[in-house]
Design a protein around this motif. Structure first.
Motif, PDB file in Angstrom:
ATOM      1  N   LYS A 197       0.841  -1.185   0.000  1.00 43.61           N
ATOM      2  CA  LYS A 197       0.000   0.000   0.000  1.00 43.61           C
ATOM      3  C   LYS A 197       0.882   1.242   0.000  1.00 43.61           C
ATOM      4  CE  LYS A 197      -3.609  -2.410   2.595  1.00 43.61           C
ATOM      5  NZ  LYS A 197      -4.407  -2.431   3.842  1.00 43.61           N
ATOM      6  N   ARG A 198       0.309   2.387  -0.390  1.00 42.17           N
ATOM      7  CA  ARG A 198       1.114   3.586  -0.586  1.00 42.17           C
ATOM      8  C   ARG A 198       1.686   4.170   0.704  1.00 42.17           C
ATOM      9  NH1 ARG A 198      -1.045   9.430  -2.042  1.00 42.17           N
ATOM     10  NH2 ARG A 198       0.933  10.536  -2.071  1.00 42.17           N
ATOM     11  N   TRP A 199       0.798   4.623   1.615  1.00 42.89           N
ATOM     12  CA  TRP A 199       1.333   5.244   2.834  1.00 42.89           C
ATOM     13  C   TRP A 199       0.369   5.169   3.999  1.00 42.89           C
ATOM     14  CZ3 TRP A 199       0.271  10.428   4.974  1.00 42.89           C
ATOM     15  CH2 TRP A 199      -0.815  11.080   4.364  1.00 42.89           C
ATOM     16  N   ALA A 200       0.927   5.306   5.192  1.00 39.73           N
ATOM     17  CA  ALA A 200       0.133   5.264   6.418  1.00 39.73           C
ATOM     18  C   ALA A 200       0.587   6.388   7.343  1.00 39.73           C
ATOM     19  CB  ALA A 200       0.298   3.919   7.116  1.00 39.73           C
ATOM     20  N   PHE A 201      -0.369   6.918   8.076  1.00 43.95           N
ATOM     21  CA  PHE A 201      -0.054   7.910   9.100  1.00 43.95           C
ATOM     22  C   PHE A 201      -0.480   7.326  10.434  1.00 43.95           C
ATOM     23  CE2 PHE A 201      -0.084  11.501  11.814  1.00 43.95           C
ATOM     24  CZ  PHE A 201       0.824  12.401  11.267  1.00 43.95           C
ATOM     25  N   VAL A 202       0.472   7.216  11.364  1.00 41.81           N
ATOM     26  CA  VAL A 202       0.230   6.585  12.654  1.00 41.81           C
ATOM     27  C   VAL A 202       0.373   7.630  13.749  1.00 41.81           C
ATOM     28  CG1 VAL A 202       0.885   4.706  14.195  1.00 41.81           C
ATOM     29  CG2 VAL A 202       1.250   4.473  11.719  1.00 41.81           C
ATOM     30  N   SER A 203      -0.632   7.725  14.614  1.00 45.49           N
ATOM     31  CA  SER A 203      -0.607   8.744  15.662  1.00 45.49           C
ATOM     32  C   SER A 203      -0.822   8.159  17.045  1.00 45.49           C
ATOM     33  CB  SER A 203      -1.690   9.798  15.407  1.00 45.49           C
ATOM     34  OG  SER A 203      -1.715  10.763  16.450  1.00 45.49           O
ATOM     35  N   ASP A 204      -0.027   8.638  17.976  1.00 53.31           N
ATOM     36  CA  ASP A 204      -0.295   8.440  19.392  1.00 53.31           C
ATOM     37  C   ASP A 204      -1.619   9.142  19.723  1.00 53.31           C
ATOM     38  OD1 ASP A 204       0.219   8.091  22.264  1.00 53.31           O
ATOM     39  OD2 ASP A 204       0.701  10.229  22.247  1.00 53.31           O
ATOM     40  N   PHE A 205      -2.222   8.801  20.853  1.00 55.40           N
ATOM     41  CA  PHE A 205      -3.487   9.442  21.227  1.00 55.40           C
ATOM     42  C   PHE A 205      -3.313  10.465  22.343  1.00 55.40           C
ATOM     43  CE2 PHE A 205      -7.478   9.937  23.487  1.00 55.40           C
ATOM     44  CZ  PHE A 205      -8.339  10.245  22.440  1.00 55.40           C
ATOM     45  N   ASP A 206      -3.006   9.999  23.559  1.00 53.54           N
ATOM     46  CA  ASP A 206      -2.934  10.903  24.710  1.00 53.54           C
ATOM     47  C   ASP A 206      -1.798  11.910  24.571  1.00 53.54           C
ATOM     48  OD1 ASP A 206      -4.908   9.946  26.966  1.00 53.54           O
ATOM     49  OD2 ASP A 206      -4.080   8.128  26.069  1.00 53.54           O
ATOM     50  N   GLY A 207      -2.145  13.190  24.622  1.00 54.55           N
ATOM     51  CA  GLY A 207      -1.148  14.239  24.518  1.00 54.55           C
ATOM     52  C   GLY A 207      -0.758  14.578  23.099  1.00 54.55           C
ATOM     53  N   THR A 208      -1.287  13.823  22.141  1.00 53.67           N
ATOM     54  CA  THR A 208      -0.989  14.066  20.730  1.00 53.67           C
ATOM     55  C   THR A 208      -2.280  14.431  20.001  1.00 53.67           C
ATOM     56  OG1 THR A 208       0.863  12.504  20.826  1.00 53.67           O
ATOM     57  CG2 THR A 208       0.038  13.091  18.637  1.00 53.67           C
ATOM     58  N   ASP A 266      -3.765   5.570   4.890  1.00 49.71           N
ATOM     59  CA  ASP A 266      -4.533   4.955   5.970  1.00 49.71           C
ATOM     60  C   ASP A 266      -4.073   5.569   7.286  1.00 49.71           C
ATOM     61  OD1 ASP A 266      -5.997   3.255   4.316  1.00 49.71           O
ATOM     62  OD2 ASP A 266      -4.440   1.702   4.383  1.00 49.71           O
ATOM     63  N   PHE A 267      -5.030   5.895   8.143  1.00 47.41           N
ATOM     64  CA  PHE A 267      -4.721   6.516   9.432  1.00 47.41           C
ATOM     65  C   PHE A 267      -4.903   5.486  10.540  1.00 47.41           C
ATOM     66  CE2 PHE A 267      -5.237   9.017  13.229  1.00 47.41           C
ATOM     67  CZ  PHE A 267      -4.454  10.150  13.021  1.00 47.41           C
ATOM     68  N   PHE A 268      -3.919   5.402  11.427  1.00 45.86           N
ATOM     69  CA  PHE A 268      -3.962   4.478  12.556  1.00 45.86           C
ATOM     70  C   PHE A 268      -3.723   5.246  13.857  1.00 45.86           C
ATOM     71  CE2 PHE A 268      -2.526   2.032   8.927  1.00 45.86           C
ATOM     72  CZ  PHE A 268      -3.186   0.814   9.034  1.00 45.86           C
ATOM     73  N   ILE A 269      -4.312   4.753  14.929  1.00 45.86           N
ATOM     74  CA  ILE A 269      -3.990   5.260  16.259  1.00 45.86           C
ATOM     75  C   ILE A 269      -3.211   4.186  16.994  1.00 45.86           C
ATOM     76  CG2 ILE A 269      -4.927   5.900  18.515  1.00 45.86           C
ATOM     77  CD1 ILE A 269      -7.197   7.310  17.039  1.00 45.86           C
ATOM     78  N   LEU A 270      -2.104   4.610  17.610  1.00 42.61           N
ATOM     79  CA  LEU A 270      -1.218   3.695  18.321  1.00 42.61           C
ATOM     80  C   LEU A 270      -1.022   4.233  19.731  1.00 42.61           C
ATOM     81  CD1 LEU A 270       0.744   1.335  18.450  1.00 42.61           C
ATOM     82  CD2 LEU A 270       2.424   2.730  17.232  1.00 42.61           C
ATOM     83  N   SER A 271      -1.627   3.567  20.702  1.00 44.10           N
ATOM     84  CA  SER A 271      -1.666   4.116  22.057  1.00 44.10           C
ATOM     85  C   SER A 271      -1.301   3.084  23.113  1.00 44.10           C
ATOM     86  CB  SER A 271      -3.069   4.651  22.356  1.00 44.10           C
ATOM     87  OG  SER A 271      -3.204   4.987  23.721  1.00 44.10           O
ATOM     88  N   TYR A 275       3.316  -1.000   4.035  1.00 44.92           N
ATOM     89  CA  TYR A 275       3.211   0.311   3.394  1.00 44.92           C
ATOM     90  C   TYR A 275       4.570   0.789   2.894  1.00 44.92           C
ATOM     91  CZ  TYR A 275      -1.472   0.639   5.387  1.00 44.92           C
ATOM     92  OH  TYR A 275      -2.784   0.411   5.708  1.00 44.92           O
ATOM     93  N   GLU A 276       4.547   1.515   1.778  1.00 41.89           N
ATOM     94  CA  GLU A 276       5.782   2.064   1.230  1.00 41.89           C
ATOM     95  C   GLU A 276       6.357   3.165   2.114  1.00 41.89           C
ATOM     96  OE1 GLU A 276       4.952   3.400  -2.711  1.00 41.89           O
ATOM     97  OE2 GLU A 276       4.293   1.428  -3.421  1.00 41.89           O
ATOM     98  N   PHE A 277       5.474   3.908   2.787  1.00 46.00           N
ATOM     99  CA  PHE A 277       5.909   5.068   3.562  1.00 46.00           C
ATOM    100  C   PHE A 277       5.055   5.166   4.817  1.00 46.00           C
ATOM    101  CE2 PHE A 277       6.192   9.704   4.401  1.00 46.00           C
ATOM    102  CZ  PHE A 277       7.577   9.850   4.353  1.00 46.00           C
ATOM    103  N   VAL A 278       5.702   5.243   5.969  1.00 39.13           N
ATOM    104  CA  VAL A 278       4.980   5.298   7.244  1.00 39.13           C
ATOM    105  C   VAL A 278       5.389   6.538   8.021  1.00 39.13           C
ATOM    106  CG1 VAL A 278       4.557   4.162   9.459  1.00 39.13           C
ATOM    107  CG2 VAL A 278       4.773   2.783   7.380  1.00 39.13           C
TER     108      VAL A 278
END
Length: 216
Positions: free
Chosen positions: A2-13, A89-94, A157-160
């Protein structure tokens, strides 16, 4: 891949305030001293959170009401949709728990966002976490190993991209293709010599991604 993914913390982010602080301030004053013990390294992250979340002693309606008061970066729902519109694709990583994260996502009608976190559930007026030490993503300190998740996504993903704000985020930041850092994470990554982009909010993140032609 897949092309790319954006992964975000939750608390404080994504959120402007860690949920554990909401609990401590409203229901668990002893949590202030426990917080100091945690920061001094006397107790593990997962043990600190488990103790705090099991000290609420409120019915579930009240707990949900508290969750829905968690302040977030107001631009996050739009940012998530823009990532998805641009083929990401957007992911939450907490290292917290999916129990309260899911209520926040539902509040803002955010869809198609997988959440990697410690499993949480309501039981006897508190939030409990189901930690499986046999799970492939298990971490003895955090419950969930964020680094393992990033490595897994990099195989798909190609780019994370990754964004976080605190110490647990310093570990996966080593392996992401691009890291955005908020708050304390900036100093931690400087000390480790890890490349990152300093930001204060998700609007700034989006501007960087547009300038890099990852988003339009």
């Amino acid at each position: 891949m897949k092309r790319w993914a954006f992964v975000s913390d939750f608390d404080g982010t994504i959120s402007k305030k860690d949920f554990y602080w909401i609990v401590i301030e409203k229901y668990f004053q002893e949590g202030h001293s426990l917080f100091k013990q945690w920061k001094e390294g006397d107790i593990k992250d997962i043990d600190f959170l488990a103790t705090v979340f099991k000290s609420i002693n409120q019915n579930e309606d009240q707990i949900i009401a508290d969750i829905l008061q968690i302040p977030i970066d107001e631009y996050v729902p739009s940012f998530i949709r823009n990532v998805q519109k641009n083929g990401g694709d957007f992911f939450i990583l907490s290292a917290g728990t999916d129990y309260y994260i899911q209520y926040v996502l539902n509040k803002y009608a955010v869809e198609n966002v997988p959440v990697f976190s410690n499993q949480g559930f309501f039981h006897k007026n508190n939030i409990h976490m189901n930690i499986d030490d046999q799970h492939v993503h298990f971490s003895e300190r955090y419950g969930i190993d964020k680094t393992k998740i990033i490595k897994q996504l990099k195989e798909e993903y190609e780019f994370v991209c990754f964004i976080g704000d605190s110490e647990p985020d310093s570990h996966p930041a080593v392996f992401s293709d691009m890291t955005f850092a908020i708050g304390t994470l900036q100093d931690l990554l400087k000390e480790k010599g890890i490349t990152f982009i300093p930001v204060n909010n998700f609007k700034e993140v989006e501007k960087h991604l547009i300038n890099m032609e990852i988003m339009t």
